[in-house]
Motif scaffolding. Structure first.
Motif, PDB file in Angstrom:
ATOM      1  N   ASN A  43      27.952  36.113 -45.441  1.00 34.33           N
ATOM      2  CA  ASN A  43      29.011  35.303 -44.846  1.00 34.33           C
ATOM      3  C   ASN A  43      29.123  35.642 -43.371  1.00 34.33           C
ATOM      4  OD1 ASN A  43      29.693  33.965 -47.178  1.00 34.33           O
ATOM      5  ND2 ASN A  43      31.134  35.546 -47.812  1.00 34.33           N
ATOM      6  N   ARG A  44      28.452  34.866 -42.577  1.00 35.41           N
ATOM      7  CA  ARG A  44      28.516  35.065 -41.132  1.00 35.41           C
ATOM      8  C   ARG A  44      29.608  34.166 -40.558  1.00 35.41           C
ATOM      9  NH1 ARG A  44      22.133  34.425 -39.994  1.00 35.41           N
ATOM     10  NH2 ARG A  44      21.471  36.143 -41.290  1.00 35.41           N
ATOM     11  N   PRO A  45      30.278  34.633 -39.537  1.00 34.49           N
ATOM     12  CA  PRO A  45      31.276  33.748 -38.912  1.00 34.49           C
ATOM     13  C   PRO A  45      30.588  32.546 -38.271  1.00 34.49           C
ATOM     14  CG  PRO A  45      31.041  35.792 -37.670  1.00 34.49           C
ATOM     15  CD  PRO A  45      30.209  35.927 -38.904  1.00 34.49           C
ATOM     16  N   GLN A  46      31.211  31.410 -38.420  1.00 36.16           N
ATOM     17  CA  GLN A  46      30.666  30.192 -37.835  1.00 36.16           C
ATOM     18  C   GLN A  46      30.855  30.219 -36.321  1.00 36.16           C
ATOM     19  OE1 GLN A  46      29.050  27.519 -39.068  1.00 36.16           O
ATOM     20  NE2 GLN A  46      28.953  28.480 -41.081  1.00 36.16           N
ATOM     21  N   ILE A  47      29.783  29.994 -35.606  1.00 36.94           N
ATOM     22  CA  ILE A  47      29.846  29.908 -34.156  1.00 36.94           C
ATOM     23  C   ILE A  47      29.964  28.442 -33.799  1.00 36.94           C
ATOM     24  CG2 ILE A  47      28.606  30.324 -32.000  1.00 36.94           C
ATOM     25  CD1 ILE A  47      27.217  32.665 -33.415  1.00 36.94           C
ATOM     26  N   PRO A  48      31.031  28.077 -33.072  1.00 41.60           N
ATOM     27  CA  PRO A  48      31.163  26.663 -32.730  1.00 41.60           C
ATOM     28  C   PRO A  48      29.998  26.213 -31.858  1.00 41.60           C
ATOM     29  CG  PRO A  48      32.870  27.980 -31.658  1.00 41.60           C
ATOM     30  CD  PRO A  48      32.076  28.891 -32.531  1.00 41.60           C
ATOM     31  N   ARG A  49      29.473  25.064 -32.189  1.00 42.65           N
ATOM     32  CA  ARG A  49      28.346  24.540 -31.422  1.00 42.65           C
ATOM     33  C   ARG A  49      28.865  23.875 -30.159  1.00 42.65           C
ATOM     34  NH1 ARG A  49      23.230  22.400 -34.510  1.00 42.65           N
ATOM     35  NH2 ARG A  49      22.669  24.418 -35.321  1.00 42.65           N
ATOM     36  N   ASP A  50      28.198  24.150 -29.099  1.00 47.02           N
ATOM     37  CA  ASP A  50      28.526  23.547 -27.819  1.00 47.02           C
ATOM     38  C   ASP A  50      27.219  23.389 -27.072  1.00 47.02           C
ATOM     39  OD1 ASP A  50      30.070  22.466 -25.819  1.00 47.02           O
ATOM     40  OD2 ASP A  50      31.236  24.269 -25.434  1.00 47.02           O
ATOM     41  N   ARG A  51      27.213  22.570 -26.077  1.00 49.92           N
ATOM     42  CA  ARG A  51      26.022  22.466 -25.254  1.00 49.92           C
ATOM     43  C   ARG A  51      26.456  22.493 -23.803  1.00 49.92           C
ATOM     44  NH1 ARG A  51      23.582  17.164 -23.823  1.00 49.92           N
ATOM     45  NH2 ARG A  51      25.314  15.731 -23.643  1.00 49.92           N
ATOM     46  N   TRP A  94      28.104  23.147 -17.261  1.00 47.06           N
ATOM     47  CA  TRP A  94      29.448  23.254 -17.803  1.00 47.06           C
ATOM     48  C   TRP A  94      29.399  23.107 -19.318  1.00 47.06           C
ATOM     49  CZ3 TRP A  94      28.189  21.494 -13.137  1.00 47.06           C
ATOM     50  CH2 TRP A  94      29.000  21.832 -12.054  1.00 47.06           C
ATOM     51  N   PRO A  95      30.252  23.855 -20.027  1.00 43.25           N
ATOM     52  CA  PRO A  95      30.343  23.643 -21.478  1.00 43.25           C
ATOM     53  C   PRO A  95      30.875  22.224 -21.739  1.00 43.25           C
ATOM     54  CG  PRO A  95      31.380  25.712 -20.843  1.00 43.25           C
ATOM     55  CD  PRO A  95      31.086  24.968 -19.582  1.00 43.25           C
ATOM     56  N   GLU A  96      30.153  21.488 -22.533  1.00 42.82           N
ATOM     57  CA  GLU A  96      30.540  20.102 -22.809  1.00 42.82           C
ATOM     58  C   GLU A  96      31.951  20.021 -23.386  1.00 42.82           C
ATOM     59  OE1 GLU A  96      28.444  16.254 -24.752  1.00 42.82           O
ATOM     60  OE2 GLU A  96      28.475  18.047 -25.993  1.00 42.82           O
ATOM     61  N   SER A  97      32.297  20.915 -24.278  1.00 45.98           N
ATOM     62  CA  SER A  97      33.619  20.871 -24.905  1.00 45.98           C
ATOM     63  C   SER A  97      34.733  21.035 -23.880  1.00 45.98           C
ATOM     64  CB  SER A  97      33.742  21.941 -25.988  1.00 45.98           C
ATOM     65  OG  SER A  97      33.583  23.226 -25.416  1.00 45.98           O
ATOM     66  N   ALA A  98      34.526  21.889 -22.871  1.00 48.46           N
ATOM     67  CA  ALA A  98      35.539  22.104 -21.836  1.00 48.46           C
ATOM     68  C   ALA A  98      35.703  20.860 -20.968  1.00 48.46           C
ATOM     69  CB  ALA A  98      35.168  23.311 -20.994  1.00 48.46           C
ATOM     70  N   VAL A  99      34.599  20.200 -20.651  1.00 50.75           N
ATOM     71  CA  VAL A  99      34.662  18.981 -19.835  1.00 50.75           C
ATOM     72  C   VAL A  99      35.347  17.868 -20.616  1.00 50.75           C
ATOM     73  CG1 VAL A  99      33.295  17.220 -18.653  1.00 50.75           C
ATOM     74  CG2 VAL A  99      32.647  19.625 -18.471  1.00 50.75           C
ATOM     75  N   LEU A 100      35.002  17.716 -21.888  1.00 49.22           N
ATOM     76  CA  LEU A 100      35.632  16.691 -22.717  1.00 49.22           C
ATOM     77  C   LEU A 100      37.121  16.962 -22.894  1.00 49.22           C
ATOM     78  CD1 LEU A 100      32.861  16.143 -25.418  1.00 49.22           C
ATOM     79  CD2 LEU A 100      33.417  14.683 -23.448  1.00 49.22           C
ATOM     80  N   GLN A 101      37.498  18.241 -23.006  1.00 48.71           N
ATOM     81  CA  GLN A 101      38.914  18.589 -23.114  1.00 48.71           C
ATOM     82  C   GLN A 101      39.654  18.233 -21.828  1.00 48.71           C
ATOM     83  OE1 GLN A 101      40.540  19.851 -25.998  1.00 48.71           O
ATOM     84  NE2 GLN A 101      42.205  19.066 -24.740  1.00 48.71           N
ATOM     85  N   PHE A 102      39.018  18.458 -20.681  1.00 51.82           N
ATOM     86  CA  PHE A 102      39.602  18.081 -19.391  1.00 51.82           C
ATOM     87  C   PHE A 102      39.903  16.581 -19.376  1.00 51.82           C
ATOM     88  CE2 PHE A 102      38.781  16.136 -15.248  1.00 51.82           C
ATOM     89  CZ  PHE A 102      39.736  16.748 -14.461  1.00 51.82           C
ATOM     90  N   VAL A 103      38.946  15.780 -19.825  1.00 53.44           N
ATOM     91  CA  VAL A 103      39.125  14.329 -19.851  1.00 53.44           C
ATOM     92  C   VAL A 103      40.268  13.956 -20.791  1.00 53.44           C
ATOM     93  CG1 VAL A 103      38.038  12.130 -20.479  1.00 53.44           C
ATOM     94  CG2 VAL A 103      36.738  13.853 -19.207  1.00 53.44           C
ATOM     95  N   GLN A 104      40.286  14.540 -21.984  1.00 52.37           N
ATOM     96  CA  GLN A 104      41.347  14.237 -22.943  1.00 52.37           C
ATOM     97  C   GLN A 104      42.720  14.629 -22.413  1.00 52.37           C
ATOM     98  OE1 GLN A 104      41.098  12.429 -25.799  1.00 52.37           O
ATOM     99  NE2 GLN A 104      39.017  12.126 -25.081  1.00 52.37           N
ATOM    100  N   ASP A 105      42.799  15.763 -21.724  1.00 51.78           N
ATOM    101  CA  ASP A 105      44.070  16.202 -21.136  1.00 51.78           C
ATOM    102  C   ASP A 105      44.555  15.208 -20.087  1.00 51.78           C
ATOM    103  OD1 ASP A 105      43.954  18.431 -22.760  1.00 51.78           O
ATOM    104  OD2 ASP A 105      43.349  19.813 -21.150  1.00 51.78           O
ATOM    105  N   ARG A 106      43.621  14.686 -19.283  1.00 56.73           N
ATOM    106  CA  ARG A 106      43.994  13.700 -18.259  1.00 56.73           C
ATOM    107  C   ARG A 106      44.477  12.403 -18.911  1.00 56.73           C
ATOM    108  NH1 ARG A 106      43.310  15.062 -12.662  1.00 56.73           N
ATOM    109  NH2 ARG A 106      43.113  17.308 -12.833  1.00 56.73           N
ATOM    110  N   ILE A 107      43.831  11.982 -19.979  1.00 56.78           N
ATOM    111  CA  ILE A 107      44.245  10.772 -20.693  1.00 56.78           C
ATOM    112  C   ILE A 107      45.632  10.971 -21.285  1.00 56.78           C
ATOM    113  CG2 ILE A 107      43.764   9.308 -22.708  1.00 56.78           C
ATOM    114  CD1 ILE A 107      40.745   9.810 -22.101  1.00 56.78           C
ATOM    115  N   ALA A 108      45.865  12.128 -21.904  1.00 60.75           N
ATOM    116  CA  ALA A 108      47.166  12.415 -22.505  1.00 60.75           C
ATOM    117  C   ALA A 108      48.263  12.464 -21.436  1.00 60.75           C
ATOM    118  CB  ALA A 108      47.112  13.735 -23.273  1.00 60.75           C
ATOM    119  N   ALA A 109      47.966  13.052 -20.284  1.00 63.39           N
ATOM    120  CA  ALA A 109      48.947  13.132 -19.204  1.00 63.39           C
ATOM    121  C   ALA A 109      49.303  11.741 -18.693  1.00 63.39           C
ATOM    122  CB  ALA A 109      48.421  14.006 -18.070  1.00 63.39           C
ATOM    123  N   ALA A 110      48.305  10.869 -18.591  1.00 65.60           N
ATOM    124  CA  ALA A 110      48.555   9.499 -18.130  1.00 65.60           C
ATOM    125  C   ALA A 110      49.406   8.732 -19.143  1.00 65.60           C
ATOM    126  CB  ALA A 110      47.241   8.779 -17.889  1.00 65.60           C
ATOM    127  N   ALA A 111      49.132   8.944 -20.426  1.00 66.46           N
ATOM    128  CA  ALA A 111      49.890   8.261 -21.477  1.00 66.46           C
ATOM    129  C   ALA A 111      51.327   8.759 -21.543  1.00 66.46           C
ATOM    130  CB  ALA A 111      49.205   8.450 -22.827  1.00 66.46           C
TER     131      ALA A 111
END
Length: 83
Positions: free
Chosen positions: A7-15, A55-72
């Protein structure tokens, strides 16, 4: 015969994504991305080699989602002016 499972801990995949893709995903140009990084408002890049960053893709996508949420979350009449 019984197989032992480990049982190895799952490492989140990112690129890692390079600047042209970061620009496409965010809609920001290089100068804006680096300015936002300097202000602490954009994810930091990762040094791959002495002359290459990405850049970690997940961090960039989170940045975009945060901007969308702030606008909404903005109240009607605030933020972007109506045309």
């Amino acid at each position: 015969m019984q197989l032992a499972t480990v049982n190895r801990p799952q490492i989140p995949r990112d690129r890692l994504i390079r600047l042209p893709e970061v620009e496409r995903v965010t809609g920001c140009k290089k100068s804006t991305i680096y300015l936002l990084m300097k202000r602490g408002e954009f994810p930091r890049c990762v040094q791959i080699t002495p002359r290459m960053v990405a850049w970690p893709e997940s961090a960039v996508l989170q940045f975009v989602q945060d901007r969308i949420a702030a606008a909404a979350a903005q109240q009607p009449g605030e933020g972007v002016a109506a045309a």
